[in-house]
Every structure is written in C-alpha cells, then in structure tokens.
Scaffold this motif. Sequence first.
Motif, PDB file in Angstrom:
ATOM      1  N   LEU A 152       0.811  -1.226   0.000  1.00 20.60           N
ATOM      2  CA  LEU A 152       0.000   0.000   0.000  1.00 20.60           C
ATOM      3  C   LEU A 152       0.840   1.270   0.000  1.00 20.60           C
ATOM      4  CD1 LEU A 152      -2.683  -1.012   2.682  1.00 20.60           C
ATOM      5  CD2 LEU A 152      -2.783  -1.309   0.222  1.00 20.60           C
ATOM      6  N   GLY A 153       2.132   1.119   0.239  1.00 25.86           N
ATOM      7  CA  GLY A 153       2.982   2.316   0.310  1.00 25.86           C
ATOM      8  C   GLY A 153       2.987   2.866   1.723  1.00 25.86           C
ATOM      9  N   LEU A 154       4.093   3.495   2.062  1.00 20.05           N
ATOM     10  CA  LEU A 154       4.247   4.089   3.400  1.00 20.05           C
ATOM     11  C   LEU A 154       3.350   5.292   3.547  1.00 20.05           C
ATOM     12  CD1 LEU A 154       8.108   4.548   3.595  1.00 20.05           C
ATOM     13  CD2 LEU A 154       6.773   2.953   4.927  1.00 20.05           C
ATOM     14  N   LEU A 155       3.265   6.013   2.436  1.00 13.82           N
ATOM     15  CA  LEU A 155       2.668   7.348   2.506  1.00 13.82           C
ATOM     16  C   LEU A 155       1.643   7.477   1.401  1.00 13.82           C
ATOM     17  CD1 LEU A 155       6.223   8.811   2.792  1.00 13.82           C
ATOM     18  CD2 LEU A 155       4.549   9.081   4.595  1.00 13.82           C
ATOM     19  N   SER A 156       0.433   7.031   1.686  1.00 13.42           N
ATOM     20  CA  SER A 156      -0.555   7.151   0.613  1.00 13.42           C
ATOM     21  C   SER A 156      -1.848   7.809   1.074  1.00 13.42           C
ATOM     22  CB  SER A 156      -0.828   5.784  -0.026  1.00 13.42           C
ATOM     23  OG  SER A 156      -1.305   4.862   0.911  1.00 13.42           O
ATOM     24  N   LYS A 157      -2.076   7.871   2.390  1.00  6.52           N
ATOM     25  CA  LYS A 157      -3.326   8.532   2.806  1.00  6.52           C
ATOM     26  C   LYS A 157      -3.024   9.996   3.152  1.00  6.52           C
ATOM     27  CE  LYS A 157      -7.431   8.157   5.519  1.00  6.52           C
ATOM     28  NZ  LYS A 157      -7.372   9.181   6.554  1.00  6.52           N
ATOM     29  N   ALA A 158      -3.585  10.889   2.374  1.00  5.71           N
ATOM     30  CA  ALA A 158      -3.289  12.317   2.541  1.00  5.71           C
ATOM     31  C   ALA A 158      -3.729  12.831   3.914  1.00  5.71           C
ATOM     32  CB  ALA A 158      -3.989  13.105   1.444  1.00  5.71           C
ATOM     33  N   ASN A 159      -2.924  13.695   4.491  1.00  2.00           N
ATOM     34  CA  ASN A 159      -3.282  14.357   5.749  1.00  2.00           C
ATOM     35  C   ASN A 159      -3.724  15.778   5.434  1.00  2.00           C
ATOM     36  OD1 ASN A 159      -3.345  15.182   8.508  1.00  2.00           O
ATOM     37  ND2 ASN A 159      -1.257  15.966   8.299  1.00  2.00           N
ATOM     38  N   PHE A 160      -4.997  16.058   5.657  1.00  3.66           N
ATOM     39  CA  PHE A 160      -5.540  17.403   5.424  1.00  3.66           C
ATOM     40  C   PHE A 160      -5.761  18.074   6.765  1.00  3.66           C
ATOM     41  CE2 PHE A 160      -6.893  16.792   0.979  1.00  3.66           C
ATOM     42  CZ  PHE A 160      -6.716  18.080   0.522  1.00  3.66           C
ATOM     43  N   PRO A 161      -5.167  19.228   7.008  1.00  2.00           N
ATOM     44  CA  PRO A 161      -5.432  19.871   8.299  1.00  2.00           C
ATOM     45  C   PRO A 161      -6.880  20.356   8.385  1.00  2.00           C
ATOM     46  CG  PRO A 161      -4.051  21.269   6.927  1.00  2.00           C
ATOM     47  CD  PRO A 161      -4.281  19.999   6.166  1.00  2.00           C
ATOM     48  N   ASP A 162      -7.330  20.469   9.614  1.00  2.00           N
ATOM     49  CA  ASP A 162      -8.708  20.884   9.827  1.00  2.00           C
ATOM     50  C   ASP A 162      -8.692  22.382  10.155  1.00  2.00           C
ATOM     51  OD1 ASP A 162     -11.346  20.799  10.252  1.00  2.00           O
ATOM     52  OD2 ASP A 162     -11.238  19.908  12.271  1.00  2.00           O
ATOM     53  N   ILE A 163      -8.773  23.200   9.124  1.00  2.95           N
ATOM     54  CA  ILE A 163      -8.702  24.651   9.339  1.00  2.95           C
ATOM     55  C   ILE A 163     -10.124  25.217   9.248  1.00  2.95           C
ATOM     56  CG2 ILE A 163      -7.752  26.840   8.444  1.00  2.95           C
ATOM     57  CD1 ILE A 163      -5.454  25.154   7.242  1.00  2.95           C
ATOM     58  N   PRO A 164     -10.534  26.040  10.226  1.00  3.92           N
ATOM     59  CA  PRO A 164     -11.890  26.594  10.128  1.00  3.92           C
ATOM     60  C   PRO A 164     -12.085  27.333   8.795  1.00  3.92           C
ATOM     61  CG  PRO A 164     -10.849  27.180  12.229  1.00  3.92           C
ATOM     62  CD  PRO A 164      -9.803  26.494  11.411  1.00  3.92           C
ATOM     63  N   GLY A 165     -13.223  27.136   8.199  1.00  2.00           N
ATOM     64  CA  GLY A 165     -13.555  27.870   6.968  1.00  2.00           C
ATOM     65  C   GLY A 165     -12.953  27.286   5.705  1.00  2.00           C
ATOM     66  N   MET A 166     -12.460  26.053   5.786  1.00  6.28           N
ATOM     67  CA  MET A 166     -11.823  25.432   4.607  1.00  6.28           C
ATOM     68  C   MET A 166     -12.699  25.533   3.357  1.00  6.28           C
ATOM     69  SD  MET A 166      -8.866  23.402   4.946  1.00  6.28           S
ATOM     70  CE  MET A 166      -8.964  21.691   4.479  1.00  6.28           C
ATOM     71  N   ASP A 167     -14.004  25.330   3.552  1.00  5.45           N
ATOM     72  CA  ASP A 167     -14.903  25.297   2.394  1.00  5.45           C
ATOM     73  C   ASP A 167     -15.215  26.677   1.843  1.00  5.45           C
ATOM     74  OD1 ASP A 167     -14.987  22.640   2.633  1.00  5.45           O
ATOM     75  OD2 ASP A 167     -16.829  22.587   3.860  1.00  5.45           O
ATOM     76  N   ARG A 168     -14.877  27.692   2.640  1.00  2.00           N
ATOM     77  CA  ARG A 168     -15.212  29.053   2.205  1.00  2.00           C
ATOM     78  C   ARG A 168     -14.327  29.539   1.053  1.00  2.00           C
ATOM     79  NH1 ARG A 168     -14.517  32.289   7.185  1.00  2.00           N
ATOM     80  NH2 ARG A 168     -15.440  30.588   8.343  1.00  2.00           N
ATOM     81  N   ARG A 172      -8.549  27.504  -5.659  1.00  6.58           N
ATOM     82  CA  ARG A 172      -8.310  26.063  -5.806  1.00  6.58           C
ATOM     83  C   ARG A 172      -7.520  25.541  -4.611  1.00  6.58           C
ATOM     84  NH1 ARG A 172      -4.913  26.357  -9.984  1.00  6.58           N
ATOM     85  NH2 ARG A 172      -6.416  26.143 -11.663  1.00  6.58           N
ATOM     86  N   LYS A 173      -7.969  24.400  -4.072  1.00  4.98           N
ATOM     87  CA  LYS A 173      -7.217  23.744  -2.996  1.00  4.98           C
ATOM     88  C   LYS A 173      -6.698  22.432  -3.562  1.00  4.98           C
ATOM     89  CE  LYS A 173     -10.568  23.365   0.088  1.00  4.98           C
ATOM     90  NZ  LYS A 173     -11.785  24.117  -0.059  1.00  4.98           N
ATOM     91  N   VAL A 174      -5.417  22.152  -3.344  1.00  4.42           N
ATOM     92  CA  VAL A 174      -4.886  20.913  -3.894  1.00  4.42           C
ATOM     93  C   VAL A 174      -3.870  20.306  -2.937  1.00  4.42           C
ATOM     94  CG1 VAL A 174      -3.265  22.249  -5.327  1.00  4.42           C
ATOM     95  CG2 VAL A 174      -3.707  19.892  -5.908  1.00  4.42           C
ATOM     96  N   ILE A 385      -4.247  27.251  -3.078  1.00  3.12           N
ATOM     97  CA  ILE A 385      -3.590  26.883  -1.817  1.00  3.12           C
ATOM     98  C   ILE A 385      -3.167  25.426  -1.935  1.00  3.12           C
ATOM     99  CG2 ILE A 385      -3.869  26.563   0.678  1.00  3.12           C
ATOM    100  CD1 ILE A 385      -5.834  28.925   0.615  1.00  3.12           C
ATOM    101  N   ILE A 386      -1.873  25.210  -1.742  1.00  3.69           N
ATOM    102  CA  ILE A 386      -1.317  23.860  -1.867  1.00  3.69           C
ATOM    103  C   ILE A 386      -1.125  23.283  -0.479  1.00  3.69           C
ATOM    104  CG2 ILE A 386       0.687  22.520  -2.641  1.00  3.69           C
ATOM    105  CD1 ILE A 386       1.097  24.660  -4.824  1.00  3.69           C
ATOM    106  N   PHE A 387      -1.671  22.124  -0.258  1.00  3.43           N
ATOM    107  CA  PHE A 387      -1.472  21.418   1.008  1.00  3.43           C
ATOM    108  C   PHE A 387      -0.318  20.433   0.844  1.00  3.43           C
ATOM    109  CE2 PHE A 387      -4.979  22.866   3.567  1.00  3.43           C
ATOM    110  CZ  PHE A 387      -5.826  23.429   2.611  1.00  3.43           C
ATOM    111  N   ALA A 388       0.829  20.834   1.371  1.00  5.41           N
ATOM    112  CA  ALA A 388       1.989  19.915   1.395  1.00  5.41           C
ATOM    113  C   ALA A 388       2.085  19.391   2.820  1.00  5.41           C
ATOM    114  CB  ALA A 388       3.255  20.667   0.994  1.00  5.41           C
ATOM    115  N   THR A 389       0.931  18.953   3.303  1.00  3.05           N
ATOM    116  CA  THR A 389       0.797  18.627   4.730  1.00  3.05           C
ATOM    117  C   THR A 389       0.998  17.146   5.023  1.00  3.05           C
ATOM    118  OG1 THR A 389      -1.567  18.773   4.275  1.00  3.05           O
ATOM    119  CG2 THR A 389      -0.585  20.578   5.503  1.00  3.05           C
ATOM    120  N   GLY A 390       1.551  16.423   4.077  1.00  2.00           N
ATOM    121  CA  GLY A 390       1.982  15.062   4.349  1.00  2.00           C
ATOM    122  C   GLY A 390       0.869  14.041   4.400  1.00  2.00           C
ATOM    123  N   PHE A 391       1.167  12.987   5.129  1.00  2.00           N
ATOM    124  CA  PHE A 391       0.325  11.791   5.069  1.00  2.00           C
ATOM    125  C   PHE A 391       0.041  11.235   6.453  1.00  2.00           C
ATOM    126  CE2 PHE A 391       2.804  12.296   1.279  1.00  2.00           C
ATOM    127  CZ  PHE A 391       1.885  12.069   0.273  1.00  2.00           C
TER     128      PHE A 391
END
Length: 552
Positions: A152-168, A172-174, A385-391
Amino acid sequence: MAEQTDVDVLIIGAGMGGIYQLWSCLQSDPPFSALCIDRAHGVGGTWYWNRYPGAMSDTESYIYRFSWDKEDLLNYPWKEHYVKQPEVLGYLEHVVERHGLAKWMQLGTELLGAEWDDRLGGWRCEIVRVDEDGNPVGEPRTVRARFLITALGLLSKANFPDIPGMDRFKGRKVHTGAWPKGLDVTKDRVGVIGSGSTGVQVITALAPKVKKLVSFQRSPQYSVPSGDGPVSDDYRKWVNENYDDIWKGTRNSMVAFGFKESEIPTMSVSPEERKRIFEEAWQKGNGFRFMFWTFNDISVDRRANDEAANFIKGKIKSIVKDPEKARKLLPREIYARRPLCDGGYYKSFNYDHVDVVNLKDTPITEMTEKGIMTSDGVEHEFDTIIFATGFDAIDGSYNRVRIRGRNGKSLKEHWAPLGPTSYLGVCCANFPNLFMITGPQGPFTNIPPSLETQVEFIIDTMRHYRQRSSRPIIEASEEAEKDWTEKCRKLAEDSLFHETSSWIFGANVGGKKYATRFYFGGLKAYRKELERMVKDDYRGFIKHGEPAQDET
Ligand code: NA7
C-alpha cells in the motif's frame, strides 16, 4: 473437498512493491497464480499520485530502481543524479510492459475489505471497480486468495489539516499527494502549507515561476543541497561497471543510499576538519549523505547533532538575504527528522514575491473566501492553496481498508493499544498469510532496496511453506511480534529521531498513537535478522500441522 481459492496471491497496490511482488510470484517454480489490484488507473503507486511540481526521489538515480533486472539496469536511461516523478513513473510503466505484467493486474480496482477464513485457509477479499475519482462502479466481487500481500505504500493517505472555513475559500485547494494531471499553477498567487520534503520540493520548483508564493511554515527544517545535475557518460560507465558492488554495498549499509556510512564520531576530529567534512558533504549534496556519511553519531549524539545543525544554520543565514526571512527559516529543533535536500530552497526566499509566515508566531486562524487569515489579522490572498501537509503514514494506509484476521479482529483494532506493530515489518500475529511490504516497523532506509529485501523474504517464505503443505498457514506468534516491537522501540529510543515530532512516530496527525513506525537498525542488520530467523527454522512463526489429505 475443501473450498478452493481463486488465486494464490492477491496483491494490493501496483507501485514498486506490488510490481516486484507480482513478478516474483510469476517467476516462482511453479508460479503462484496472482492478481495485483490498485485503485489508481495506472501503475506507479506513490509516483502515480504525487505529480506536484518538483516531485522527485532524493536518492541517486542508479539505486532508485530495481536491482533484479541486470540487463535493464545497464541500459535503461537516466540523465541526472536524481529521477523526477515523470521519469520514475515512466520507468515503472516500462518494467510492467517489459515483463508482460499488465495481464495479471486489474487497475481502477479497490480492496474494500478482507477477512481471514479458517475453513478456506485463506482470505475472502471484497474488491470493486472505481472511477478516476475513486467512486465505486458496479457491484463488489469476492476474490478468495491463499495469501494477501499489501503493497500500500508508506505514505498514501493524505493528511488534510482541519482549518476553520476550509470550504469558504473560492480558489483552488490541492494536496500534493493528489495533484491533478496537467494542473499548472504558474500564473497563480500560491500559498503552500507545510515544509517537509514535499513542501521544500514544491516551493523550490514554483518560486521562480509563480506570481506570488507564501510558505506557511510550522516547523522550519534543515535542508542541504541535493547536488542534482546531469550525469556524464563516464559516470554512467562507472556505475554500470560497478553495479554488482554498488548493490552489495547498498544492501550492507545502514540507510541504503549508495554511499558508505561514516565510522568516525563528530568530536573525534578538530573543528577545522569537522567543518571541512561538512563542507564537502554540502558540496556533494544529499540529505542522507550529510547526516550519515559525514560522521557516525549525528542521529544519536546531542553534541554531534548540534555541530551539524549549526553548520546548516550558518548556511541558511548566509544564503537568505533578508534577515527577517532568514530568522523565520532557521530550525528551532534538533536535526533529527527525515533528512532533506533541495535544489535551491533557501535561495527561493530571496525573490521579492516569495515570503514565509512562521505559524508559531502567527498561526492560521481561518480560511476565507480569498485566502488564509493569520492571527496578526493579515489576510493572505491566493488563487491556489497547496497542502503539502503530508500523510497519515503507514497505518493510515491500512486503516481505510477493513482487514480482519482470526477472531474477526481488524488490523486497526490489533494496532489500537500500541500503535502499528509487526513481526519483522511484514507480518502480524493473528493475521495468517498476510504479508505487508513497507508495513510498520520495517527498516528506515532508501525504499527500493528495503522493499526488494521484503519481497524476496515473502516469496521465499511462501515457497518454503508451500513445500511443507498444500494449504500453508504462515502466521507470526504474538510473542514474536511483541519482541520485534520492543526491539524497534529500543532502537528508536537510542536515536535522536524520537525527540522530534514527525510522521515517523505518527506525531503529525492529531489523535494518532505516538509510536515508532520503523526499525532503526539499518538495512544490513535487518537483512541479518531475516537470515537468522530463517536459519532458525522460521523462528517466531507458529508451527501449524499438516492438513489431512482430504482437506486439500
Ligand atoms: P511531512 O514530512 O509530514 O511534512 C508535512 C508538513 O506539513 C510539515 O511541515 C508539517 O508541519 C506541515 N503540517 C501538517 N499539518 C499542518 C497544519 N495543520 N498546519 C500547518 N502545517 C502543517 O510530509 P511530506 O509530504 O513533506 O513528506 C513525507 C515523506 O514523503 C517524506 O519524508 C519523504 O519520505 C516522502 P510540522 O513539521 O508537523 O510542524
């Protein structure tokens, strides 16, 4: 008559591990029948998904590949010291084609769940076709497999931080780990959250090209030059002439990066000599080289670590012209995370349109329609906004699949008390005939040589047990898993790595169990552990009796 399996081996994942495992199954005499599935609509694993600008391996090209196809090794082209994402992907596609592996693969197919079945002596696996966005297409179907191998790979499930207002946010968020094919952000004003190895790569690649770039940095890291550049014909000739020795040396080293690790302690040489050695490593490039080729104690001794850290901090101050930016970029913790390297990261901050926000001074308070708001009341406006927030590393890849072993207990439940554990990085007690490639508590090294070691161990073990029984049950004991976990814990404690909080210990994702996810003894010692265990008649594996003839 006992129920028959549909296939000997079901392999989950068509990245580097899955490809080699599949090839190994088919090469066995007699072959193991095998099916390899992947939810991606192409092969490549990590290298299929991580298409962000600047994505590359930071291992020298000549050892970021398979060692087992000698002819291909000598002839397949690579132009630079490091292979970039499109090249690694191209290489893996080429291997699949060259060895005719595609007909044993079913891409765009996800494993929904797998349950061990005692009567079958195998795994009942539920798989389903998925579209490019991962949505199920049609009905799931069951595959009965004697062995289940997860790659499955060491690092395959993206970690998205929980920032208030993300959907606002209207732009583009990637996430870097799910970069859409062909996405070009060079005309954009870009915010990058995260400055691990991915953040460093994406910032370095985009800085000269975009309209504006702001790095939102929580923990500044130590990075050294990569030393990337074109390779000469002479260099390639030298590699080709020495490949056997290169692989031998790599397998007998600690971090498997193709260089011989230092055997001298940092403080055993004069300050001038120390500086000279650090400078030489800085000029040659590569993060692992800087940490492990210079001296033998940077990752274990605090004074040695300070020396290396101060050298790098001095370089950061001399490269970054604006003292305020330099201050923000200076690491505040010891030099004990996964070592990074780059192609001009610190220099990127000398552009007027590139800035860094220190999230320890001014945390993100929310996302707005236009961008990111920090605690000083500044609204940073972006198009992307680029999420380089790991896995959610290692166990994160497993937790999204329902894998139930004996007694109906899931892997997630099995790992709940102590964090992700294993026997030898490949097996878990009460999960018979399940093998994990790059699973928890495997070696902390350059991946391809470790992954080859594990695949070879897995196939040899399956062959060995197949000779003993036509319904082999390979199962680690609870005791063996406990001992291995204790060994890994002790090794991690002896290293300074456990003093920093990163994905290596699961510390990057809120609510995760803090525990080492690696074996820190190095590849050479890991291989010795496997060898000794095999010589000891598969010590740590439960001896199941031969099944009666009429059961087969
Ligand atoms: P990493 O190394 O886990 O880096 C993730 C980065 O994202 C790191 O700088 C984190 O800061 C940062 N991060 C994570 N969550 C947040 C939030 N909520 N806010 C701000 N910043 C955040 O992942 P990479 O993809 O760079 O690399 C993973 C591996 O892939 C790498 O080691 C290679 O082996 C290949 P933190 O450091 O946690 O303070």
